[in-house]
Write a protein that holds these residues in place. Structure first.
Motif, PDB file in Angstrom:
ATOM      1  N   ASN A  26       0.807  -1.231   0.000  1.00 34.79           N
ATOM      2  CA  ASN A  26       0.000   0.000   0.000  1.00 34.79           C
ATOM      3  C   ASN A  26       0.838   1.278   0.000  1.00 34.79           C
ATOM      4  OD1 ASN A  26       0.854   0.305   2.673  1.00 34.79           O
ATOM      5  ND2 ASN A  26      -0.995  -0.627   3.513  1.00 34.79           N
ATOM      6  N   PHE A  27       2.125   1.167  -0.348  1.00 35.85           N
ATOM      7  CA  PHE A  27       2.987   2.357  -0.347  1.00 35.85           C
ATOM      8  C   PHE A  27       2.545   3.337  -1.436  1.00 35.85           C
ATOM      9  CE2 PHE A  27       4.902  -0.286  -3.599  1.00 35.85           C
ATOM     10  CZ  PHE A  27       5.348   0.613  -4.554  1.00 35.85           C
ATOM     11  N   THR A  28       2.880   4.600  -1.227  1.00 35.39           N
ATOM     12  CA  THR A  28       2.608   5.640  -2.219  1.00 35.39           C
ATOM     13  C   THR A  28       3.901   5.976  -2.949  1.00 35.39           C
ATOM     14  OG1 THR A  28       0.861   6.605  -0.855  1.00 35.39           O
ATOM     15  CG2 THR A  28       1.799   8.000  -2.584  1.00 35.39           C
ATOM     16  N   PRO A  29       3.968   5.764  -4.262  1.00 35.81           N
ATOM     17  CA  PRO A  29       5.170   6.157  -5.005  1.00 35.81           C
ATOM     18  C   PRO A  29       5.470   7.637  -4.790  1.00 35.81           C
ATOM     19  CG  PRO A  29       3.716   4.839  -6.389  1.00 35.81           C
ATOM     20  CD  PRO A  29       2.951   5.155  -5.141  1.00 35.81           C
ATOM     21  N   ARG A  30       6.725   7.982  -4.611  1.00 34.54           N
ATOM     22  CA  ARG A  30       7.109   9.345  -4.242  1.00 34.54           C
ATOM     23  C   ARG A  30       7.195  10.265  -5.464  1.00 34.54           C
ATOM     24  NH1 ARG A  30       5.157   8.610   0.551  1.00 34.54           N
ATOM     25  NH2 ARG A  30       6.551   7.630   2.080  1.00 34.54           N
ATOM     26  N   LEU A  31       6.135  10.255  -6.244  1.00 31.49           N
ATOM     27  CA  LEU A  31       6.099  11.063  -7.461  1.00 31.49           C
ATOM     28  C   LEU A  31       6.066  12.552  -7.131  1.00 31.49           C
ATOM     29  CD1 LEU A  31       5.917  10.745 -10.594  1.00 31.49           C
ATOM     30  CD2 LEU A  31       3.450  10.954 -10.338  1.00 31.49           C
ATOM     31  N   ALA A  32       5.256  12.937  -6.160  1.00 36.87           N
ATOM     32  CA  ALA A  32       5.149  14.354  -5.806  1.00 36.87           C
ATOM     33  C   ALA A  32       6.475  14.874  -5.264  1.00 36.87           C
ATOM     34  CB  ALA A  32       4.043  14.550  -4.771  1.00 36.87           C
ATOM     35  N   GLN A  33       7.138  14.072  -4.419  1.00 36.98           N
ATOM     36  CA  GLN A  33       8.427  14.491  -3.874  1.00 36.98           C
ATOM     37  C   GLN A  33       9.474  14.600  -4.978  1.00 36.98           C
ATOM     38  OE1 GLN A  33       6.338  12.321  -2.575  1.00 36.98           O
ATOM     39  NE2 GLN A  33       6.518  12.164  -0.349  1.00 36.98           N
ATOM     40  N   ALA A  34       9.461  13.641  -5.902  1.00 37.31           N
ATOM     41  CA  ALA A  34      10.437  13.661  -6.989  1.00 37.31           C
ATOM     42  C   ALA A  34      10.269  14.889  -7.868  1.00 37.31           C
ATOM     43  CB  ALA A  34      10.310  12.392  -7.831  1.00 37.31           C
ATOM     44  N   ARG A  35       9.040  15.212  -8.204  1.00 36.19           N
ATOM     45  CA  ARG A  35       8.802  16.391  -9.047  1.00 36.19           C
ATOM     46  C   ARG A  35       9.194  17.672  -8.309  1.00 36.19           C
ATOM     47  NH1 ARG A  35       8.938  16.279 -14.143  1.00 36.19           N
ATOM     48  NH2 ARG A  35       7.649  18.150 -14.220  1.00 36.19           N
ATOM     49  N   PHE A  36       8.907  17.731  -7.031  1.00 42.46           N
ATOM     50  CA  PHE A  36       9.337  18.887  -6.245  1.00 42.46           C
ATOM     51  C   PHE A  36      10.855  19.021  -6.277  1.00 42.46           C
ATOM     52  CE2 PHE A  36      11.154  20.222  -2.180  1.00 42.46           C
ATOM     53  CZ  PHE A  36      10.688  21.530  -2.106  1.00 42.46           C
ATOM     54  N   LEU A  37      11.548  17.918  -6.067  1.00 40.73           N
ATOM     55  CA  LEU A  37      13.011  17.956  -6.020  1.00 40.73           C
ATOM     56  C   LEU A  37      13.620  18.389  -7.348  1.00 40.73           C
ATOM     57  CD1 LEU A  37      13.675  14.710  -3.948  1.00 40.73           C
ATOM     58  CD2 LEU A  37      14.267  17.033  -3.249  1.00 40.73           C
ATOM     59  N   VAL A  38      13.149  17.803  -8.455  1.00 41.92           N
ATOM     60  CA  VAL A  38      13.787  18.139  -9.737  1.00 41.92           C
ATOM     61  C   VAL A  38      13.475  19.569 -10.162  1.00 41.92           C
ATOM     62  CG1 VAL A  38      13.878  15.740 -10.511  1.00 41.92           C
ATOM     63  CG2 VAL A  38      11.900  17.152 -11.138  1.00 41.92           C
ATOM     64  N   GLU A  39      12.312  20.067  -9.781  1.00 40.88           N
ATOM     65  CA  GLU A  39      11.941  21.427 -10.168  1.00 40.88           C
ATOM     66  C   GLU A  39      12.614  22.490  -9.302  1.00 40.88           C
ATOM     67  OE1 GLU A  39       7.699  21.659 -10.141  1.00 40.88           O
ATOM     68  OE2 GLU A  39       7.451  20.147 -11.727  1.00 40.88           O
ATOM     69  N   LYS A  40      12.870  22.169  -8.027  1.00 38.90           N
ATOM     70  CA  LYS A  40      13.372  23.177  -7.096  1.00 38.90           C
ATOM     71  C   LYS A  40      14.855  23.013  -6.755  1.00 38.90           C
ATOM     72  CE  LYS A  40       9.239  24.938  -6.595  1.00 38.90           C
ATOM     73  NZ  LYS A  40       8.892  26.265  -7.179  1.00 38.90           N
ATOM     74  N   PHE A  41      15.363  21.758  -6.772  1.00 40.30           N
ATOM     75  CA  PHE A  41      16.724  21.531  -6.289  1.00 40.30           C
ATOM     76  C   PHE A  41      17.592  20.696  -7.237  1.00 40.30           C
ATOM     77  CE2 PHE A  41      14.182  22.490  -2.560  1.00 40.30           C
ATOM     78  CZ  PHE A  41      14.975  23.416  -1.907  1.00 40.30           C
ATOM     79  N   LYS A  42      17.017  19.966  -8.150  1.00 42.12           N
ATOM     80  CA  LYS A  42      17.702  19.127  -9.148  1.00 42.12           C
ATOM     81  C   LYS A  42      18.827  18.282  -8.534  1.00 42.12           C
ATOM     82  CE  LYS A  42      18.353  17.405 -13.195  1.00 42.12           C
ATOM     83  NZ  LYS A  42      19.015  18.061 -14.306  1.00 42.12           N
ATOM     84  N   PRO A  43      18.482  17.125  -7.988  1.00 41.35           N
ATOM     85  CA  PRO A  43      19.494  16.225  -7.435  1.00 41.35           C
ATOM     86  C   PRO A  43      20.561  15.849  -8.469  1.00 41.35           C
ATOM     87  CG  PRO A  43      17.290  15.499  -6.815  1.00 41.35           C
ATOM     88  CD  PRO A  43      17.114  16.584  -7.832  1.00 41.35           C
ATOM     89  N   ASN A  44      21.734  15.512  -7.975  1.00 45.95           N
ATOM     90  CA  ASN A  44      22.804  15.043  -8.861  1.00 45.95           C
ATOM     91  C   ASN A  44      22.595  13.589  -9.259  1.00 45.95           C
ATOM     92  OD1 ASN A  44      24.251  17.441  -9.012  1.00 45.95           O
ATOM     93  ND2 ASN A  44      25.437  16.982  -7.167  1.00 45.95           N
ATOM     94  N   ALA A  45      22.012  12.800  -8.345  1.00 48.28           N
ATOM     95  CA  ALA A  45      21.716  11.389  -8.624  1.00 48.28           C
ATOM     96  C   ALA A  45      20.479  11.004  -7.840  1.00 48.28           C
ATOM     97  CB  ALA A  45      22.892  10.498  -8.241  1.00 48.28           C
ATOM     98  N   MET A  46      19.716  10.032  -8.372  1.00 47.89           N
ATOM     99  CA  MET A  46      18.506   9.600  -7.669  1.00 47.89           C
ATOM    100  C   MET A  46      18.097   8.226  -8.165  1.00 47.89           C
ATOM    101  SD  MET A  46      15.056  11.810  -6.876  1.00 47.89           S
ATOM    102  CE  MET A  46      14.557  12.152  -8.578  1.00 47.89           C
TER     103      MET A  46
END
Length: 296
Positions: free
Chosen positions: A180-200
Motif C-alpha cells: 500500500n505504499f505511495t510512489p514518491r512522485l510528488a516528492q520527486a517532481r518537487f526535487l527536480v523542479e526546485k533543487f535538481k538532485p545530482n543522482a537519484m
C-alpha cells in the motif's frame, strides 16, 4: 567465462552485466540498461521513459495477501521507477501469468488494485497479455515523460554531496507496507523542479544495495551516519539498511543545495527529507550490503 558458471554463482546483477552484450542499442538511445528506466528520444524538450517490473508469487507476494494490494504493488513499483528519473507516468501494459485453479474473483480484485492506482496517478492501461502458469506472475511495462532539464539518473553523484532518503526504512514486507505504499512522485517532481538532485533512484532492494548502485555508476564512495537513517518502529539498523521493498527515493545534492533544502523544510514542513550521509571521492568506500538479490 561467466557462461560456464551457474546463475547462483553469478548472481542477479552479474547476470544482467553478462546479458547486456546481447541487447542491441541504437545511437538514438539516451540511456539503456542500468538505471530505473530507459531514456529514449521523444521531443525537443522531453525524453520518453520506459520501465518494466515483474512480480512473482512467493517472491514479491503470496496468495494469502490482499489481491487489490498485489495489483497496486504491481503498478506502483513501475511508477516509483519513473519518479526516480524525475518524470511522470503515462501508459502501461499489464501481462499476467495465472494458475488455472485460481478463482476469477481473485484476479478481478488484482485488476481492481491496478485500476485504482492507475486512476490515482493518471496512467492509462492500454493492453497486455494473459497466459497459464504454475504460480502467479505479473509484469507491468510503463511509459512516462520527463523534461530534458529535469532528468536525473544514477550516475551523477559527486564527492561532497549529501545523501538523502524520503522516508523511514525497513520492515516493509513484514508490515505489509509494500502492498500500500505511495510512489514518491510528488516528492520527486518537487526535487527536480526546485533543487535538481545530482543522482537519484528508488529503494527497492534495500538502502545499502541500492546506494552501492549509485556509487558504482558515479564512481564515487560514501559514508553513512547510521544514527540519522530513519527507521520504522521496531526496525533494526540492519533491517533499515537491507530489507528493501521501501520504495522511498534515495538521492544526492550538492552541499549548497542540501542546506537550502533543509532551510526550506524547516519553514514549509510539507515534505520531509532525511540526510543520512555523504558522498566521498574514494570509490573503494562502498557500503557493506546484505540487500535482496535474486538467485542467491
Amino acid at each position: 567465462m561467466v557462461y560456464n558458471m551457474k546463475i547462483l554463482q553469478l548472481g542477479e546483477f552479474g547476470l544482467i552485466e553478462a546479458l547486456k552484450q546481447f541487447a542491441p542499442v541504437s545511437k538514438a538511445v539516451i540511456k539503456g540498461i542500468g538505471d530505473d528506466a530507459a531514456v529514449l528520444p521523444y521531443s525537443k524538450s522531453e525524453y520518453l521513459l520506459f520501465t518494466t517490473d515483474m512480480l512473482a508469487e512467493d517472491t514479491h507476494f503470496t496468495r494469502r495477501m490482499p489481491p487489490q494490494g498485489i495489483g497496486h504493488k504491481a503498478l506502483a513499483c513501475s511508477i516509483s521507477d519513473i519518479a526516480a528519473m524525475g518524470g511522470w507516468p503515462s501508459y502501461a501494459v499489464v501481462s499476467i501469468g495465472i494458475p488455472k485453479s485460481l478463482s476469477v474473483s481473485f484476479i478481478k480484485d488484482v485488476y481492481k488494485g491496478i485500476q485504482r492506482t492507475a486512476r490515482d496517478f493518471n496512467v492509462s492501461i492500454v493492453g497486455g497479455d494473459t497466459i497459464k502458469t504454475d504460480k502467479m506472475v505479473i509484469n507491468v511495462a510503463l511509459l512516462g515523460l520527463v523534461e530534458k532539464k529535469y532528468l536525473v539518473t544514477r550516475d551523477g553523484a559527486k564527492s561532497g554531496d549529501w545523501i538523502f532518503v524520503t522516508g523511514s526504512l525497513g520492515g516493509s514486507f513484514k508490515s505489509k507496507r509494500h502492498l500500500n505504499f505511495t510512489p514518491r512522485l510528488a516528492q520527486a517532481r518537487f526535487l527536480v523542479e526546485k533543487f535538481k538532485p545530482n543522482a537519484m533512484m528508488d529503494i527497492s532492494d534495500g538502502l545499502s544495495g541500492d546506494l552501492n548502485h549509485i556509487l558504482q555508476a558515479s564512481r564515487v564512495g560514501a559514508r553513512l551516519d547510521h544514527a540519522s537513517i530513519p527507521r520504522r518502529k521496531g526496525v533494526s539498523l540492519s533491517q533499515a539498511l537491507n530489507d528493501g521493498e521501501d520504495f522511498e527515493l534515495l538521492f544526492t545534492l550538492s552541499p549548497k543545495k542540501a542546506r537550502s533544502l533543509m532551510d526550506w523544510q524547516a519553514r514549509a514542513k510539507s515534505f520531509y527529507f532525511y540526510p543520512i550521509g555523504a558522498i566521498t571521492a574514494n570509490a573503494k568506500e562502498k557500503i557493506h550490503s546484505k540487500s535482496f538479490t535474486h538467485f542467491k
